[in-house]
Design a protein around this motif. Structure first.
Motif, mmCIF file in Angstrom:
data_model
loop_
_atom_site.group_PDB
_atom_site.id
_atom_site.type_symbol
_atom_site.label_atom_id
_atom_site.label_comp_id
_atom_site.label_asym_id
_atom_site.label_seq_id
_atom_site.Cartn_x
_atom_site.Cartn_y
_atom_site.Cartn_z
ATOM 1 N N UNK B 33 0.830 -1.219 0.000
ATOM 2 C CA UNK B 33 0.000 0.000 0.000
ATOM 3 C C UNK B 33 0.859 1.262 0.000
ATOM 4 N N UNK B 34 2.120 1.158 -0.419
ATOM 5 C CA UNK B 34 3.060 2.266 -0.260
ATOM 6 C C UNK B 34 2.537 3.571 -0.872
ATOM 7 N N UNK B 80 -8.348 -5.142 1.207
ATOM 8 C CA UNK B 80 -8.435 -4.165 0.102
ATOM 9 C C UNK B 80 -9.905 -3.862 -0.205
ATOM 10 N N UNK B 81 -10.711 -4.922 -0.262
ATOM 11 C CA UNK B 81 -12.139 -4.711 -0.565
ATOM 12 C C UNK B 81 -12.804 -3.865 0.518
ATOM 13 N N UNK B 82 -12.454 -4.129 1.771
ATOM 14 C CA UNK B 82 -13.064 -3.373 2.878
ATOM 15 C C UNK B 82 -12.630 -1.913 2.848
ATOM 16 N N UNK B 83 -11.352 -1.680 2.584
ATOM 17 C CA UNK B 83 -10.850 -0.298 2.520
ATOM 18 C C UNK B 83 -11.511 0.445 1.364
ATOM 19 N N UNK B 154 -4.103 1.876 -5.352
ATOM 20 C CA UNK B 154 -4.152 0.724 -4.445
ATOM 21 C C UNK B 154 -3.316 -0.441 -4.980
ATOM 22 N N UNK B 155 -3.083 -1.458 -4.171
ATOM 23 C CA UNK B 155 -2.496 -2.690 -4.714
ATOM 24 C C UNK B 155 -3.437 -3.311 -5.744
ATOM 25 N N UNK B 166 -5.888 -14.765 -5.534
ATOM 26 C CA UNK B 166 -5.158 -13.675 -6.158
ATOM 27 C C UNK B 166 -4.257 -13.052 -5.091
ATOM 28 N N UNK B 167 -3.186 -12.444 -5.551
ATOM 29 C CA UNK B 167 -2.254 -11.826 -4.609
ATOM 30 C C UNK B 167 -2.321 -10.307 -4.757
ATOM 31 N N UNK B 168 -2.458 -9.613 -3.641
ATOM 32 C CA UNK B 168 -2.436 -8.164 -3.671
ATOM 33 C C UNK B 168 -1.016 -7.729 -3.980
#
Lengths: 91, 262
Positions: B33-34, B80-83, B154-155, B166-168
């Motif tokens: 998330x940099x 990620x989905x929640x954010x 986002x990632x 899947x990989x973030x």
């Protein structure tokens, strides 16, 4: 009596319209647009039929009342129109 | 452990990590998330993510505010989905919010916004174009009343070969360019994947464009004069295009001409 549900927003084009409700977008063809325009205030189905005949003429097959009823049922199903009680003005 | 604040589409969300593998999770989150990291401080969080050892917990759990798992990859994907859901919810009624990817000319800020439902190629096209143009987002585009885009870099969820999840993936890892300072909407595109298509761009009428884009917006009815806002944006840019293609590479030349002619 029939009355339209007011959308959150609407766009009117030459022969079609888009109505934005809370959970869906409804696209209206010319007859749907005419019904929408006639139902800002409660109107009797018979008066609505008369208004549609004035604008589009009698349907070539079937009755105007039946065609209006089918269009109204479709718009009620889409949430554009609702049935309301009470006495409205009769023309 | 402190709360990490991430930003995107002009809003922020605060995340706290927990569980026996909290430090591992925290480090991986910061890495991927940099581009959205804003600050670190004490205080309350909007989302809590707990990572445990395998077998340490019962089946994975998630709700709007808490995500728990014993595997990092699915936890990070759900995080990620929640954010994203929280960021978007905070801008409902303020921004025009589209389910879309976007890339931007690094010099001019002219941006291509490609609208599509999930799983129809936004991330793939973003990865392809983002090595030449600035990466704005692969999922949610927030547009101001004057046509500016508020980035959300986002990632990206990438499937590694036959991996189960899947990989973030960090945009840095994928070599995606940073977002320019003031991206603006140059062109909206609707994506349509078709197995036999050779790659074609066609223009949509205004009514067809709005009818196609609205289902891919977030709470447009909560935005004052939402349809008018969308119509105004299209009027101020250029007719919406529909791209019909089988492989993202087929549309690169078209994308370049739009992004570099602005």
């Amino acid at each position: 009596m029939l009355q339209r549900n007011e959308p959150a927003d609407a766009l009117f084009f030459e022969t079609e319209a888009l109505l934005l409700y809370e959970t869906q977008l409804v696209r209206l063809a010319p007859i749907g647009m005419a019904i929408f325009n006639c139902t800002a205030h409660p109107i009797h189905a018979a008066d609505l039929t008369t208004a549609l005949i004035a604008e589009f003429g009698e349907p070539e097959d079937g009755s105007a009342a039946k065609a209006t009823s089918e269009a109204v049922a479709s718009l009620v199903g889409l949430g554009v129109l609702r049935e309301v009680t009470g006495e409205g003005p009769r023309d | 452990m402190n709360v990490v604040t991430v930003g995107g589409v002009g809003a922020t969300v605060r995340v706290r990590f927990g569980g026996s593998r909290a430090e591992e999770l925290d480090a991986e989150f910061r890495r991927i998330w940099s581009r959205c990291l804003l600050s670190e401080e004490a205080g309350a969080a909007d989302v809590r993510a707990d990572l445990f050892e395998p077998g340490q917990i019962r089946p994975s759990h998630s709700d709007e505010a808490r995500i728990t798992d014993s595997e990092a990859a699915p936890l990070l994907q759900r995080l990620t989905q929640a954010i994203t859901a929280k960021l978007v919810a905070r801008q409902v009624g303020k921004l025009l919010l589209l389910h879309a990817g976007a890339v931007s000319n690094p010099t001019t800020g002219a941006s291509l916004v490609f609208v599509a439902p999930g799983g129809t190629g936004k991330t793939t096209l973003t990865c392809l174009l983002g090595t030449r143009y600035g990466y704005l987002t692969d999922e949610s585009v927030g547009i101001t009343a004057d046509g500016r885009i508020l980035p959300y870099p986002k990632p990206l969820s990438i499937r590694d070969g036959s991996a189960r999840h899947k990989r973030e993936t960090s945009p840095d890892e994928l070599g995606l360019l940073p977002a320019p300072p003031d991206p603006w909407v140059r062109q909206i595109v609707l994506l349509r994947r078709s197995r036999l298509a050779s790659g074609r761009a066609s223009e949509l009428s205004l009514i067809n464009a709005i009818a196609s884009i609205t289902p891919e917006s977030s709470s447009l009815s909560k935005l004052d004069k939402g349809l008018h806002r969308l119509a105004g944006l299209i009027d101020a840019t250029s007719p919406v295009q529909r791209w019909t293609y089988s492989e993202a590479e087929q549309m690169v030349t078209t994308a370049r001409s739009l992004l570099e002619d602005a």
